[in-house]
Structure formats: structure tokens, C-alpha cells
Write a protein that holds these residues in place. Sequence first.
Motif, mmCIF file in Angstrom:
data_model
loop_
_atom_site.group_PDB
_atom_site.id
_atom_site.type_symbol
_atom_site.label_atom_id
_atom_site.label_comp_id
_atom_site.label_asym_id
_atom_site.label_seq_id
_atom_site.Cartn_x
_atom_site.Cartn_y
_atom_site.Cartn_z
ATOM 1 N N LEU A 127 -9.712 32.375 -39.787
ATOM 2 C CA LEU A 127 -9.163 31.416 -40.595
ATOM 3 C C LEU A 127 -8.562 30.577 -39.673
ATOM 4 C CD1 LEU A 127 -7.752 33.125 -43.674
ATOM 5 C CD2 LEU A 127 -9.489 31.285 -43.450
ATOM 6 N N TYR A 128 -7.711 30.884 -38.784
ATOM 7 C CA TYR A 128 -6.920 30.243 -37.710
ATOM 8 C C TYR A 128 -7.830 29.247 -36.849
ATOM 9 C CZ TYR A 128 -2.502 32.491 -38.560
ATOM 10 O OH TYR A 128 -1.221 33.099 -38.932
ATOM 11 N N GLU A 129 -8.969 29.800 -36.592
ATOM 12 C CA GLU A 129 -9.745 29.000 -35.726
ATOM 13 C C GLU A 129 -10.581 27.630 -36.660
ATOM 14 O OE1 GLU A 129 -13.402 29.021 -32.257
ATOM 15 O OE2 GLU A 129 -12.965 30.851 -33.747
ATOM 16 N N GLY A 130 -10.542 28.155 -38.080
ATOM 17 C CA GLY A 130 -11.158 27.137 -38.889
ATOM 18 C C GLY A 130 -10.172 26.037 -39.182
ATOM 19 N N MET A 131 -8.959 26.606 -39.435
ATOM 20 C CA MET A 131 -7.750 25.415 -39.644
ATOM 21 C C MET A 131 -7.450 24.577 -38.560
ATOM 22 S SD MET A 131 -3.801 26.589 -40.490
ATOM 23 C CE MET A 131 -3.359 27.264 -38.662
ATOM 24 N N ALA A 132 -7.785 25.061 -37.447
ATOM 25 C CA ALA A 132 -7.692 24.066 -36.168
ATOM 26 C C ALA A 132 -8.756 23.124 -36.137
ATOM 27 C CB ALA A 132 -7.606 24.754 -34.771
ATOM 28 N N ARG A 133 -10.169 23.518 -36.405
ATOM 29 C CA ARG A 133 -11.199 22.689 -36.435
ATOM 30 C C ARG A 133 -11.013 21.599 -37.450
ATOM 31 N NH1 ARG A 133 -15.974 27.083 -35.464
ATOM 32 N NH2 ARG A 133 -15.777 27.456 -33.297
ATOM 33 N N LYS A 134 -10.517 21.902 -38.663
ATOM 34 C CA LYS A 134 -10.314 20.893 -39.514
ATOM 35 C C LYS A 134 -9.026 20.226 -39.266
ATOM 36 C CE LYS A 134 -11.616 20.745 -43.587
ATOM 37 N NZ LYS A 134 -12.510 20.183 -44.048
ATOM 38 N N ALA A 135 -8.186 20.644 -38.735
ATOM 39 C CA ALA A 135 -6.911 19.613 -38.033
ATOM 40 C C ALA A 135 -7.277 18.623 -37.211
ATOM 41 C CB ALA A 135 -5.902 20.811 -37.683
ATOM 42 N N ILE A 136 -8.605 19.170 -36.336
ATOM 43 C CA ILE A 136 -9.105 17.831 -35.571
ATOM 44 C C ILE A 136 -9.739 16.810 -36.220
ATOM 45 C CG2 ILE A 136 -10.930 17.822 -33.584
ATOM 46 C CD1 ILE A 136 -10.451 20.536 -32.739
ATOM 47 N N THR A 137 -10.186 17.405 -37.328
ATOM 48 C CA THR A 137 -10.888 16.008 -38.073
ATOM 49 C C THR A 137 -10.225 15.202 -38.809
ATOM 50 O OG1 THR A 137 -11.420 17.504 -40.149
ATOM 51 C CG2 THR A 137 -12.830 17.564 -38.649
ATOM 52 N N GLN A 138 -8.789 15.884 -38.991
ATOM 53 C CA GLN A 138 -7.753 15.084 -40.019
ATOM 54 C C GLN A 138 -6.782 14.607 -38.959
ATOM 55 O OE1 GLN A 138 -7.199 15.091 -43.520
ATOM 56 N NE2 GLN A 138 -9.158 16.031 -43.644
ATOM 57 N N LYS A 139 -7.000 14.565 -37.588
ATOM 58 C CA LYS A 139 -6.160 14.179 -36.589
ATOM 59 C C LYS A 139 -4.591 14.595 -36.650
ATOM 60 C CE LYS A 139 -8.793 9.688 -35.825
ATOM 61 N NZ LYS A 139 -9.960 10.109 -36.455
ATOM 62 N N ASP A 140 -4.521 15.788 -36.921
ATOM 63 C CA ASP A 140 -3.205 16.777 -36.909
ATOM 64 C C ASP A 140 -3.034 17.591 -35.932
ATOM 65 O OD1 ASP A 140 -1.239 18.220 -38.029
ATOM 66 O OD2 ASP A 140 -2.119 18.778 -39.858
ATOM 67 N N PRO A 141 -2.399 16.999 -34.650
ATOM 68 C CA PRO A 141 -2.405 18.052 -33.662
ATOM 69 C C PRO A 141 -1.319 19.207 -33.713
ATOM 70 C CG PRO A 141 -1.156 15.701 -33.248
ATOM 71 C CD PRO A 141 -2.034 15.657 -34.495
ATOM 72 N N TYR A 142 -0.618 19.040 -34.761
ATOM 73 C CA TYR A 142 0.435 20.115 -34.802
ATOM 74 C C TYR A 142 -0.497 21.370 -35.205
ATOM 75 C CZ TYR A 142 4.709 23.069 -35.484
ATOM 76 O OH TYR A 142 5.720 23.927 -35.412
ATOM 77 N N TYR A 143 -1.158 21.326 -36.057
ATOM 78 C CA TYR A 143 -2.040 22.297 -36.707
ATOM 79 C C TYR A 143 -3.201 22.656 -35.834
ATOM 80 C CZ TYR A 143 0.501 23.376 -41.178
ATOM 81 O OH TYR A 143 1.615 23.789 -41.847
ATOM 82 N N VAL A 144 -3.519 21.874 -34.844
ATOM 83 C CA VAL A 144 -4.636 22.112 -33.948
ATOM 84 C C VAL A 144 -3.872 23.145 -33.045
ATOM 85 C CG1 VAL A 144 -6.117 21.604 -32.040
ATOM 86 C CG2 VAL A 144 -5.862 20.036 -34.227
ATOM 87 N N MET A 145 -2.913 22.745 -32.698
ATOM 88 C CA MET A 145 -2.084 23.600 -31.669
ATOM 89 C C MET A 145 -1.827 25.057 -32.323
ATOM 90 S SD MET A 145 1.677 23.060 -29.907
ATOM 91 C CE MET A 145 2.512 23.185 -31.538
ATOM 92 N N GLU A 146 -1.329 25.214 -33.483
ATOM 93 C CA GLU A 146 -0.822 26.390 -33.942
ATOM 94 C C GLU A 146 -1.919 27.244 -34.460
ATOM 95 O OE1 GLU A 146 2.694 27.413 -35.052
ATOM 96 O OE2 GLU A 146 2.299 26.600 -33.335
ATOM 97 N N GLY A 147 -3.132 26.646 -35.001
ATOM 98 C CA GLY A 147 -4.259 27.209 -35.241
ATOM 99 C C GLY A 147 -4.781 28.108 -34.061
ATOM 100 N N TYR A 148 -4.977 27.480 -32.862
ATOM 101 C CA TYR A 148 -5.433 28.102 -31.735
ATOM 102 C C TYR A 148 -4.570 28.943 -31.094
ATOM 103 C CZ TYR A 148 -9.671 24.970 -31.728
ATOM 104 O OH TYR A 148 -11.047 24.548 -32.130
ATOM 105 N N ARG A 149 -3.060 28.637 -31.000
ATOM 106 C CA ARG A 149 -2.337 29.264 -30.429
ATOM 107 C C ARG A 149 -2.295 30.504 -31.178
ATOM 108 N NH1 ARG A 149 2.946 31.136 -31.235
ATOM 109 N NH2 ARG A 149 3.040 29.874 -33.483
ATOM 110 N N MET A 150 -2.497 30.912 -32.527
ATOM 111 C CA MET A 150 -2.338 31.887 -33.207
ATOM 112 C C MET A 150 -3.339 32.795 -32.933
ATOM 113 S SD MET A 150 0.232 32.964 -34.646
ATOM 114 C CE MET A 150 -0.385 34.298 -35.486
ATOM 115 N N CYS A 151 -4.770 32.105 -32.574
ATOM 116 C CA CYS A 151 -6.029 32.806 -32.425
ATOM 117 C C CYS A 151 -5.840 33.524 -30.879
ATOM 118 C CB CYS A 151 -7.085 31.837 -32.149
ATOM 119 S SG CYS A 151 -7.835 31.202 -33.690
#
Length: 452
Positions: free
Chosen positions: A334-358
Motif C-alpha cells: 500500500l505504501y509503495e502504491g501510495m508513493a507511486r501515485k504521489a509521483i504522478t500527482q507531483k506530491d513530493p511529501y507523500y512520495v517521501m512518506e510512502g517510501y519512508r514507511m516501506c
Amino acid sequence: MGASASVIQEYYKAVDYWADIAGNRDWKLSVWIVGQNDVDLVDRFLEIERSPVGRFDDIFFRFDTPYKGDDEEYAEQLWQEYAGWFSEKVEEKYDILRALRHDGLLREEYTPDVSVEHTAGNLWREMLRFKACISRLDDAFFCLYFPPEQERGCSRTGWFGNVLKEGVPQGIRMTTIDLRGNRNVRLDESREVVCIRPRFDMAAALHNRMARSDSGNDLIAPENRFKQQVTVVMDCTQKQDWKLLDREIRKLLDISKEMKDTNIRTSALFIASEACYAIREYRHSMKYSDATIKEAEKAMESGEAAGYSYWKMAVSMKAAILTAGKKREEAVALYEGMARKAITQKDPYYVMEGYRMCGFLRYEVGKMEQAFEYFLLALSGGSYLSGEIRRSSTFTYAAHLALHTGRQVRSPLDVSILEGQLREWLGDDWKELVDNPDMQLAKARRKGGIFN
């Protein structure tokens, strides 16, 4: 309705504005500088943060005492208001100590010590003494909300300025609302003062709502019943009664269906998920998180601007539940999917948080190589944030664990390259931010509010 403005959509903008500063541990005062039409929206956001379903780690308190120009008199009245929170006459639903005892969070009994001199500085210290009596709040702040003055006669610039000059201890910070066209708190931005200048479109949101139904002050109109029912659901979480909460959630969802607004429907599902989480009904929270994700995905497909905001919060909620249940593989997915979606949305904070939690979940089970790679991805995503946010957010936690895992699985040359990159991202004092004893306690946790 398409991508047109809605009140719920504007509320989630407020959530995002606060998320931009929440991780910064340096500021002592945040000032929302808004237009007259936006005051109620920001006030409502801060009131929700005072409730068990608030999203952020800070524990919010509200001081309603008006400032009339006399600093000593104001400090005395603030002390009286604070002491009143703990009086025997307080309503049960506002009884802080009772709620803490009920949840087993009160480390020791607390009574305000009103014998000290009634200055603002002593009040902050007394509140920190109260904070020390509560478990699970070591890393949280007490955030004190001072509502905008109804009568604009007395400027609060001097009072806030003096309080900052005298020093606000770590663990305490303040927030207030100021009118853009009639400033009452004229302080320049600094390390201690953050100005939030949101861009809301409440006029359009209210116009759209009224266009759908001229509810006015009609208490039986769906819009008004929905707002009232949200408050009822929040109040239920304080009673820790699943049967009661379940009944009130069903009413909320029924009202949301009447309104035929996808944003309202999605927000109702997410509120239900948050409420269930607040009373530890994780199975039901998961059910409503799944429903929120499904509705949010439909919204994103149809171009709804708020769809992604609902989606990322619901995915974060679901992942947190899985993490708490030690279902790490599902949580990582889930966190990895969130990070990937955040990349498409140009949302660096959630990219960071998704991969950090992974990375953190891999680190927990000793998979250091994978953890290191995820932490590098988190840092890469976080590098698109402003320098100030990088220095004051979970970016530093990711950096600490990237170094820790990298020293175990990579060569000294690789680690030195990472250290050079951290100097570029964080500044010459990067070691003070990343390699310090406090980072040994760096853990990703969901909000542990004092009422849930």
C-alpha cells in the motif's frame, strides 16, 4: 458537480496547508492570513483537530478569552480559563482528566498549580507539566488556538511579540487567524513565526452548495443535518461505545446519500473510518477505508479535484491499520502504491512518506538492503520539498535510517557519497539534524490523541 469547488474540498485544502508546516519543529506561532469568507473554514479545521478524529499529532487547545489591551490582565484571564478546564463543574464531554483516565493515558494525577505568578511563561510551563502526566505525547506539541478577535479594537501584535521575545518552551506552540484586509497580528515571518496564506474559493463553494439546495437556516435540509451529524459522530468517539457510534455513522452515511454529491459521500466514508479508528474498531475502520478508496478512485477518474486528497488519506489510514496489525507485506504494498501515485500527482511529501514507511517496515524485520533502497527513494522524493521543510520534517528520519542501514550493507565510499548529498540537501549542519541521540527514537506512528 465536476471539479467545481465544494466546502469539503476547501476543508481538505486547509488540511494540506497545515501538513506543510506540521513537521517543522522550530516555529512557535502560525498565523492564518485569510479573507473574511475563509475564517469559519479555518476555525472549523482547527476545531476538528481538537476532536478525536483530528489528523495531526499536535494536541489542540482553544483559549476563548478576548484580549483587551492589558497584558497582565490577559495573562490572569488565560490562567483562569485554563484552570476552569479541570474544575468539577465542567461538562462530562469536556472533562479532560476523565477522558485520560478512561483511556489509561494518565501517568499520574494532575491538578493545576495556580500558586505561581500568573504570567504567560508560567502558564506554558504549567501546561508542559500537564503534558508530562500523559503517556504517548513525548514527541507531540500542545498547540494553543487563539481565535480571531470579534471586536477589532486591540491589536494583538504586541502581546504575541512579547510572548515570543520572552520565549515559548519546546512542546508548546500557538496558532491564530488574522484578516487579510485588517491585520491584527502584524509580525514578520521568521524561524519562530510562520504565516499561512491559503488560497481558498469559499465563495464558489458556498454558491455551488446553495445552487443545489437553498437550505438557508432550515434545520432539516441535508446540508445542515450533515454538518450536525458529523459533530454527533465526533462526540460518540469520546464515549468509546461501538453500538452507539455504528448507529450514528449509519445516519451520517444516509444523509450523505441524500445530498447526491460524490465529495460529500467520500468525506462521510472517511470520517467513518477515522471515527472507528479512534475507538480502536480497526476492522470497521478498514471497511470504511476501503470504501473511501473506491469512491476516491472514481472521483479521480472523473476529474474531481478532491479525489486524490481523499485517496491518499484513506490509503494512509489503511496502511497504518495493517502496520499496527503486523501485516507488513500488505502495508508495504500500500505504501509503495501510495508513493507511486504521489509521483504522478507531483506530491513530493507523500512520495517521501510512502517510501519512508516501506523502508521502516523492511528495517523492522532486518531486511537492511531493501530498507536502504527504500530510504534512498524517500530522500529522492523529499529532495523536491523546500529546504525548510526538508530540515524540519520526517526527511531527517529517513536520512538517519538511510545512514544507519547504509553503514551495514554498503561500502564506506557509498556512505560518504550519501553524506555529501545530505550536506547538499540539509546544509552544513546536517549532522546535527540527522546524527543525534533524538533520532534513535525515530518511529513512524499515527496520531495518538489524548481522547482516543
